[in-house]
Structures are given as C-alpha cells and as structure tokens.
Design an enzyme around this catalytic site. Structure first.
Site, PDB file in Angstrom:
ATOM      1  CE  LYS A  44     -31.424  57.079  50.213  1.00  0.00           C
ATOM      2  NZ  LYS A  44     -30.956  57.792  49.017  1.00  0.00           N
ATOM      3  NE  ARG A 142     -32.950  60.605  42.280  1.00  0.00           N
ATOM      4  CZ  ARG A 142     -32.428  59.752  43.148  1.00  0.00           C
ATOM      5  NH1 ARG A 142     -32.897  58.525  43.243  1.00  0.00           N
ATOM      6  NH2 ARG A 142     -31.436  60.114  43.934  1.00  0.00           N
ATOM      7  CE1 TYR A 261     -51.990  29.305  49.377  1.00  0.00           C
ATOM      8  CE2 TYR A 261     -50.026  30.451  50.158  1.00  0.00           C
ATOM      9  CZ  TYR A 261     -51.343  30.041  50.342  1.00  0.00           C
ATOM     10  OH  TYR A 261     -51.998  30.362  51.498  1.00  0.00           O
ATOM     11  CG  MET A 314     -48.673  37.118  54.439  1.00  0.00           C
ATOM     12  SD  MET A 314     -50.365  37.520  54.907  1.00  0.00           S
ATOM     13  CE  MET A 314     -51.119  37.782  53.307  1.00  0.00           C
TER      14      MET A 314
HETATM   15  C1  LIG Z   1     -29.671  57.403  48.699  1.00  0.00           C
HETATM   16  C2  LIG Z   1     -28.684  58.432  48.316  1.00  0.00           C
HETATM   17  C3  LIG Z   1     -27.331  58.306  48.702  1.00  0.00           C
HETATM   18  C4  LIG Z   1     -26.781  57.052  49.320  1.00  0.00           C
HETATM   19  O1  LIG Z   1     -26.631  56.096  48.290  1.00  0.00           O
HETATM   20  P1  LIG Z   1     -26.017  54.651  48.535  1.00  0.00           P
HETATM   21  O2  LIG Z   1     -25.921  54.075  47.168  1.00  0.00           O
HETATM   22  O3  LIG Z   1     -26.999  53.926  49.392  1.00  0.00           O
HETATM   23  O4  LIG Z   1     -24.707  54.832  49.195  1.00  0.00           O
HETATM   24  C5  LIG Z   1     -26.477  59.374  48.448  1.00  0.00           C
HETATM   25  N1  LIG Z   1     -26.930  60.492  47.819  1.00  0.00           N
HETATM   26  C6  LIG Z   1     -28.209  60.623  47.400  1.00  0.00           C
HETATM   27  C7  LIG Z   1     -28.617  61.856  46.693  1.00  0.00           C
HETATM   28  C8  LIG Z   1     -29.120  59.602  47.621  1.00  0.00           C
HETATM   29  O5  LIG Z   1     -30.383  59.717  47.189  1.00  0.00           O
END
Ligand SMILES: *Cc1c(COP(=O)(O)O)cnc(C)c1O
Length: 372
Positions: A44, A142, A261, A314
C-alpha cells in the site's frame, strides 16, 4: 539490473536509490521466520513510498503470491505488476465498487455488515465467485467485525460464503504490550468458528512475536522496506533506501551568525556550512530541524557525520561541516541523508515520528534509481 526515473543525476537535488534485491532478501528472511506460514507483502501507499509496481513486480518474480493494498487504485497497480497474484484490498468495498473488484480479480477485506451485504448482493447478481477476506477486530477498534458479530454470523454460514481468509490486525506488535497476548488469544478463538479457512494476524513486528502470531499467512509491510520491526533491538532487516543530497554551496559564517528561518540556530564558532538541495518539499521531515536547544537530522559528508544547522527549508538544508578537513567538501558533492548507518528509523526519531512516515513521504522530485 538498474533502472532510473526522474531528472538526470547532474540536475537532481537528490538521488534516491531503492534496492529491490534488499526488499526481496527481506521478504525471504521474513518468509523463513514465519514458515510454514506463507508470507504475503503489503505494498500500500505506493509500496511504502518505494514504488508499488517495482516492489510488487520484484516480489512476484521472487515467488510472493499474495499482496495487500489499501484501496482499488492501488490494487490495479499491483495487479498490473503481479498478474497472477492474489490481491487483497484492506479498506474493503466502498459503496458501488463491488464490480470493480471482480473486473480486476481483487479480493475485498470486509469488516462490517454493510460491506458484507453489498458484497453478497453483488455475488448473487453477478455469479462472481472470487473470494473475500473476513476482518475481525481483536483490539485495534479500527476496521473489522466485533467478536460478537462474528458469533452471530458463524451459525448462518453456508458453504458458499466466499470467505477465503479470516484476518485481524495487531495494535501494538512492535512493543512488549499485554494487548498482544490478548489479541492472539481472541484470534485463536475466532478461528475456531471458521474451520478450514486460512487465518492471518501478523504484520512485520507481529512476525517476531512467535509462532502463535503466524497462523497461515503473515502480512509484513514496513520491514520489507528496511525499517526495524523490533525497536530497541538490532535491526534484522537489510537497508533498502539510500538518499543522497547535492551540495549547492558552501559558506563560512562568523560566530554569532544565525542560520535559517526564524534564526533558531546560532554559530558558536567560525562555522562552515554545506547547503544541500533537498528539504521538506522532498518529504524530509521538517520536525527534524535543528535549533540551539535541540539537535536535528544528520548527514554523512565525505564519511563524517555532520549535524543540521537551523530549520530545514522547503528545498534546502544547511549542515555544519566545520570539522571536515579543508578541501573535503565542495559544491556539487553528494552527502548521504539516508543510508550508511542513517536508517529511516533514525531520521524518524529525530523528527518525533516513525519510519513508516519517513518512507511514505519519500520525495517525488529526486532522481530514483532502482537496483536489483
Ligand atoms: C499496513 C498493514 C499491515 C502491514 O503493517 P506493517 O507494520 O507495515 O508490517 C498489515 N496488515 C494491515 C491490516 C495493515 O493495515
């Protein structure tokens, strides 16, 4: 094999190198640790900033057959790179999107009744029989069905429910936290309601919680990309990301001069600065700025660690190279911002954030080099 995208090296403010062979080596190491469970890959957020197509392509070639992404657009990119893989979409079916899952042969991760009903209505109408994952909440609060909801569903299951995977997600797997054992116990109980259906619980750090966490499929993300899944212990993963920034100017400032800055950093001695052409617009965390009260990020300049001076801009940052021998630092030289012992977790710690955020913020205007 080496592949590059972005501006030519001489014009780029920074050069980002992604070591795909290291990602594959990390996946193999995690696979071995989790065996006989299978090892998937989470790609992802553009493969945690490393390039979803490149990462999924390299891992598919290495034998990875299951990928996880957050949403449909990401899933299509993963599909293009891994035509034969099983691809799960963690955020599930958004209203009206079920047909798109079938179209690209993707599996939604379903965690509530509305998504479940929408998916089943689509299956009934279309005859589509591609699977879905059933997400159960064991303590993250969640996504996912509650344990109570799962018990309601279980008796109503028939042989054509289309559930190909039962999964849950750890809330604190990178810590020694009592919730880990509670989540493992809850998931163990829930799996009993789904006989014969594979289970998946562990993310990267979860893999290091031992056999009880592994079930049939593990889902590492961040560890594939070189972040430490065992904070506080040595990092067992290979470095994936190296970032070099270009020096655009060196300058000498007098004691008492302030740098950057808001004038938060004051030269305490005659100081030589190297101004490097990368900044927060490149995803370098601005919270890693330096002030008189607090050190910030570091760079490796000609083999030596040099501290940031003042606020990061930046597109630029200033490093204090006073301790470098004269003639060692020049306009046009590259300094190491990530790599050679500066890990994504080290930079994250300087900014009060996590390696995940450093990775997923990696800039878009660097020259990107893919190795392996
Ligand atoms: C992002 C995610 C993972 C991977 O998690 P890491 O800590 O990056 O290994 C696995 N399962 C779910 C449901 C996630 O959202």
């Amino acid at each position: 094999m080496t592949d590059a995208i972005g501006p030519p090296e001489a014009e780029a403010g920074g050069i980002l190198t992604i070591d795909l062979a290291a990602i594959v080596a990390n996946w193999r190491a995690l696979s071995e640790r989790a065996a006989p469970a299978q090892c998937a890959a989470v790609v992802k957020a553009d493969g945690y900033g490393c390039g979803a197509e490149q990462v999924a392509g390299a891992l598919a070639k290495a034998g990875c057959t299951t990928f996880f992404v957050a949403n449909l657009p990401e899933a299509r990119r993963a599909r293009a790179a891994a035509p034969d893989a099983t691809i799960y979409v963690l955020n599930g079916v958004l209203p009206g999107t079920a047909a798109a899952f079938a179209h690209a042969n993707l599996r939604p991760v379903i965690g509530d009744w509305l998504g479940w009903d929408e998916w089943n209505a689509f299956r009934a109408d279309s005859g589509w029989r591609g699977g879905a994952a059933f997400h159960v909440d064991t303590g993250m609060s969640r996504l996912g069905f509650s344990a109570e909801e799962v018990r309601q569903l279980a008796p109503a299951r028939n042989n054509d429910h289309g559930i190909a995977l039962v999964m849950s997600h750890f809330a604190c797997s990178e810590e020694d936290h009592p919730l880990n054992a509670i989540q493992m116990q809850r998931f163990h109980e829930i799996r009993g309601l789904f006989p014969g259906i594979p289970g998946s619980l562990a993310n990267s750090s979860g893999i290091f919680l031992g056999r009880e966490a592994h079930h049939d499929l593990v889902r590492p993300g961040v560890a594939l990309y070189g972040a430490n899944p065992t904070p506080g212990r040595p990092n067992p993963m290979r470095t994936v990301v190296t970032l070099h920034g270009r020096i655009v100017q060196t300058r000498d400032v007098a004691p008492g001069a302030t740098v950057g800055y808001s004038a938060t950093w004051t030269a305490k001695r005659a100081t030589r600065l190297a101004i490097v052409s990368a900044g927060y617009a490149d995803g370098f965390p601005r919270a890693a700025s330096a002030s008189d009260a607090r050190p910030g990020a570091e760079a490796i300049v000609a083999g030596m660690r040099c501290p940031l001076a003042g606020r990061m801009s930046m597109d630029l940052m200033a490093f204090d190279v006073t301790d470098m021998p004269a003639g060692k630092v020049a306009r046009g030289d590259l300094v190491t911002l990530l790599g050679d012992g500066i890990g994504v977790d080290d930079l994250a710690a300087r900014a009060g954030t996590i390696g995940y955020e450093v990775l997923t913020s990696l800039g878009r205007r660097y020259r990107r080099i893919y190795r392996g």
